[in-house]
Scaffold this motif. Sequence first.
Motif, PDB file in Angstrom:
ATOM      1  N   ARG A  24      19.535  -6.661 -10.696  1.00 49.00           N
ATOM      2  CA  ARG A  24      18.335  -5.840 -10.607  1.00 49.00           C
ATOM      3  C   ARG A  24      17.556  -5.930 -11.905  1.00 49.00           C
ATOM      4  O   ARG A  24      18.108  -6.232 -12.951  1.00 49.00           O
ATOM      5  N   PRO A  25      16.231  -5.631 -11.859  1.00 51.28           N
ATOM      6  CA  PRO A  25      15.464  -5.604 -13.103  1.00 51.28           C
ATOM      7  C   PRO A  25      16.053  -4.568 -14.044  1.00 51.28           C
ATOM      8  O   PRO A  25      16.632  -3.585 -13.617  1.00 51.28           O
ATOM      9  N   ALA A  26      15.903  -4.807 -15.334  1.00 52.39           N
ATOM     10  CA  ALA A  26      16.397  -3.849 -16.320  1.00 52.39           C
ATOM     11  C   ALA A  26      15.539  -2.594 -16.253  1.00 52.39           C
ATOM     12  O   ALA A  26      14.363  -2.616 -16.595  1.00 52.39           O
ATOM     13  N   LEU A  27      16.126  -1.509 -15.803  1.00 49.99           N
ATOM     14  CA  LEU A  27      15.346  -0.285 -15.650  1.00 49.99           C
ATOM     15  C   LEU A  27      14.973   0.307 -16.994  1.00 49.99           C
ATOM     16  O   LEU A  27      14.023   1.075 -17.099  1.00 49.99           O
ATOM     17  N   PHE A  28      15.743  -0.055 -18.033  1.00 50.59           N
ATOM     18  CA  PHE A  28      15.482   0.504 -19.354  1.00 50.59           C
ATOM     19  C   PHE A  28      15.233  -0.615 -20.348  1.00 50.59           C
ATOM     20  O   PHE A  28      15.726  -0.619 -21.458  1.00 50.59           O
ATOM     21  N   ASP A  57      19.958   7.252  -3.704  1.00 46.44           N
ATOM     22  CA  ASP A  57      20.415   6.304  -4.718  1.00 46.44           C
ATOM     23  C   ASP A  57      20.338   6.980  -6.074  1.00 46.44           C
ATOM     24  O   ASP A  57      19.588   7.951  -6.256  1.00 46.44           O
ATOM     25  N   GLU A  58      21.117   6.483  -7.014  1.00 54.30           N
ATOM     26  CA  GLU A  58      21.120   7.085  -8.337  1.00 54.30           C
ATOM     27  C   GLU A  58      21.726   6.116  -9.347  1.00 54.30           C
ATOM     28  O   GLU A  58      22.480   5.213  -8.993  1.00 54.30           O
ATOM     29  N   VAL A  63      24.777   0.430 -19.143  1.00 52.98           N
ATOM     30  CA  VAL A  63      25.492  -0.469 -20.059  1.00 52.98           C
ATOM     31  C   VAL A  63      24.439  -1.148 -20.931  1.00 52.98           C
ATOM     32  O   VAL A  63      23.673  -1.982 -20.452  1.00 52.98           O
ATOM     33  N   GLY A  64      24.410  -0.779 -22.219  1.00 51.07           N
ATOM     34  CA  GLY A  64      23.329  -1.278 -23.059  1.00 51.07           C
ATOM     35  C   GLY A  64      22.025  -0.701 -22.572  1.00 51.07           C
ATOM     36  O   GLY A  64      21.835   0.512 -22.552  1.00 51.07           O
ATOM     37  N   ASP A  65      21.105  -1.566 -22.132  1.00 48.80           N
ATOM     38  CA  ASP A  65      19.847  -1.077 -21.552  1.00 48.80           C
ATOM     39  C   ASP A  65      19.761  -1.440 -20.070  1.00 48.80           C
ATOM     40  O   ASP A  65      18.688  -1.465 -19.490  1.00 48.80           O
ATOM     41  N   GLU A  66      20.914  -1.697 -19.456  1.00 50.35           N
ATOM     42  CA  GLU A  66      20.964  -2.056 -18.038  1.00 50.35           C
ATOM     43  C   GLU A  66      21.598  -0.936 -17.227  1.00 50.35           C
ATOM     44  O   GLU A  66      22.596  -0.329 -17.654  1.00 50.35           O
ATOM     45  N   ALA A  67      21.019  -0.655 -16.056  1.00 52.54           N
ATOM     46  CA  ALA A  67      21.532   0.403 -15.183  1.00 52.54           C
ATOM     47  C   ALA A  67      22.344  -0.181 -14.040  1.00 52.54           C
ATOM     48  O   ALA A  67      22.058  -1.272 -13.547  1.00 52.54           O
ATOM     49  N   ILE A  68      23.346   0.548 -13.619  1.00 53.88           N
ATOM     50  CA  ILE A  68      24.100   0.234 -12.402  1.00 53.88           C
ATOM     51  C   ILE A  68      23.831   1.369 -11.426  1.00 53.88           C
ATOM     52  O   ILE A  68      24.049   2.543 -11.750  1.00 53.88           O
ATOM     53  N   LEU A  69      23.336   1.026 -10.248  1.00 50.92           N
ATOM     54  CA  LEU A  69      23.005   2.019  -9.234  1.00 50.92           C
ATOM     55  C   LEU A  69      24.151   2.204  -8.253  1.00 50.92           C
ATOM     56  O   LEU A  69      24.984   1.317  -8.068  1.00 50.92           O
ATOM     57  N   ARG A  70      24.167   3.331  -7.616  1.00 53.84           N
ATOM     58  CA  ARG A  70      25.183   3.570  -6.602  1.00 53.84           C
ATOM     59  C   ARG A  70      25.050   2.555  -5.465  1.00 53.84           C
ATOM     60  O   ARG A  70      26.040   2.125  -4.872  1.00 53.84           O
ATOM     61  N   GLN A  98      33.701  -3.704 -12.743  1.00 50.80           N
ATOM     62  CA  GLN A  98      33.445  -5.135 -12.685  1.00 50.80           C
ATOM     63  C   GLN A  98      31.947  -5.433 -12.847  1.00 50.80           C
ATOM     64  O   GLN A  98      31.571  -6.406 -13.500  1.00 50.80           O
ATOM     65  N   LEU A  99      31.105  -4.595 -12.274  1.00 52.50           N
ATOM     66  CA  LEU A  99      29.664  -4.776 -12.441  1.00 52.50           C
ATOM     67  C   LEU A  99      29.266  -4.574 -13.900  1.00 52.50           C
ATOM     68  O   LEU A  99      28.413  -5.293 -14.427  1.00 52.50           O
ATOM     69  N   ALA A 100      29.892  -3.609 -14.545  1.00 51.26           N
ATOM     70  CA  ALA A 100      29.599  -3.364 -15.954  1.00 51.26           C
ATOM     71  C   ALA A 100      30.041  -4.541 -16.815  1.00 51.26           C
ATOM     72  O   ALA A 100      29.343  -4.944 -17.751  1.00 51.26           O
ATOM     73  N   VAL A 101      31.206  -5.120 -16.494  1.00 54.98           N
ATOM     74  CA  VAL A 101      31.675  -6.297 -17.231  1.00 54.98           C
ATOM     75  C   VAL A 101      30.685  -7.447 -17.077  1.00 54.98           C
ATOM     76  O   VAL A 101      30.372  -8.154 -18.042  1.00 54.98           O
TER      77      VAL A 101
END
Length: 483
Positions: A24-28, A57-58, A63-70, A98-101
């Motif tokens: 996904r695009p970097a939300l932050f 969704d939330e 992680v850093g400036d990247e978001a992981i959504l539900r 695993q997504l965070a890794v």
Amino acid sequence: MKLTSKTALWCAASLAFLASVSARPALFRNTDTAAEADSVAHKVDSTEAPDPASIIDEVIWVVGDEAILRSDVEAARLQGEAEGMKWKGDPDCTIPEQLAVSKLFLHQAELDSIKVTEAEVAQSVDGQINFWIQKANGKEKLEEYKRMSITQLRQQLHDEFRNQQLIQREKQELVKDITVSPADVRKYFNNLPADSVPVVPTEVEVEIITRTPKVEQAEVDRIKNQLRDFTERVNKGETSFATLARLYSEDPGSARNGGELGDYVGRGVLDPAFANVAFNLTDPKKISKIVESEYGYHIIQLIDRRGDRIKLRHILLKPHITQAAIEKATGQLDSLAMQLREKRFTFEEAASLISDDKDTRNNHGLMANASETGRTSKFRMQDLPAEVAKVVDTLKVGEVSSAFQMVNSKGKNVCAIVKLKSRVDTHRATITEDFQVMKDVVLAKRKEDYIKEWIAQKIKNTYIRINDRYKNCDFEYKGWVKQ
């Protein structure tokens, strides 16, 4: 086989997660400090979070400036379940970890200026699609199962495979200087219990000759005349291109959308012959000439262009191969097989002169396997195309099969004969016969240990926020929950 299985499972699980979730695009993207990130991500661990069941969704991790959504986690779960994946532990904890890794590796790849080309991404996507085509026994069945066209599948997989390749390149960069010596290998296996020595599965070398059943010229003429008629009707204003696509296109994924191939696409996700014509279109009112691709015959209409990406619709008609043509190709191969058994000439000579498959023809018929350790002629049975494996399993070394039908790597139905060149049955690895196998196991273990240490260190030095409900998870890596 304990070590081999452990290593393979770790790699397979990692790749499966990466292949199942699109980036996904970097939300932050503009968040430069931990404090700023905290201000925009406060909802990640808010003590006043609403009922999870009421949330569409939330953001659950940052992680850093990247978001992981539900929704990322749910998509990975569904994909994994569809592929029969068994999660280690609670998937609600395992999947987001695993997504965070993966985001840690993508961030490092950006820092290290790791690049992949569009051609490399397209090749990997096509490889995956062709694998699915073989498993589904044809393009039509795959499109029906996935409920989208091959082109739409290419679009969907593009970013996923790009990220997957970036991560693999970054891993390779991290472990590029790790080596093992023969003494390391001997020492490692001398200390292993006998029942822990890796089992080398059955491996075979296979030669193949294929013939593509010929499409009758009358059938080609029929299809081209029908496409010309469609073009004329649209030009006269009798109907629209979209209406004809819904009624007649044999691309089920796009037909229901009036022939539209989804959103704007780049050249790399399209069949090369199709792309050459599509990207030369400039006027939305004009319809392209008839173009032949590996999937059939098309006419194309441009909808819009944005830089190097276009939006378009098409109509696909596929030539039908008669049973007589299939029987003719099968008969030719059976006759050839008989001559080969009589030693009139070698299989290698015949493959170089007769086979329709240019990849194996240029290799004297020998099939090549692109494995993790490089290109090789050796296959495990499960790595062969299903139709080939079924036939090879009945052959002795040196035997030539009868003709059979299969789906080739391009998704086309072809007729084939195969010869079993060599076979090494399942056995425990020995230092004398399987040194390379043993070396690969030791090297993979050493690289795996290094990667795990790198991940643990990266977690310590990366800004991470996690929703409260994940903080009691039993994660593989410590340090996700900052004290």
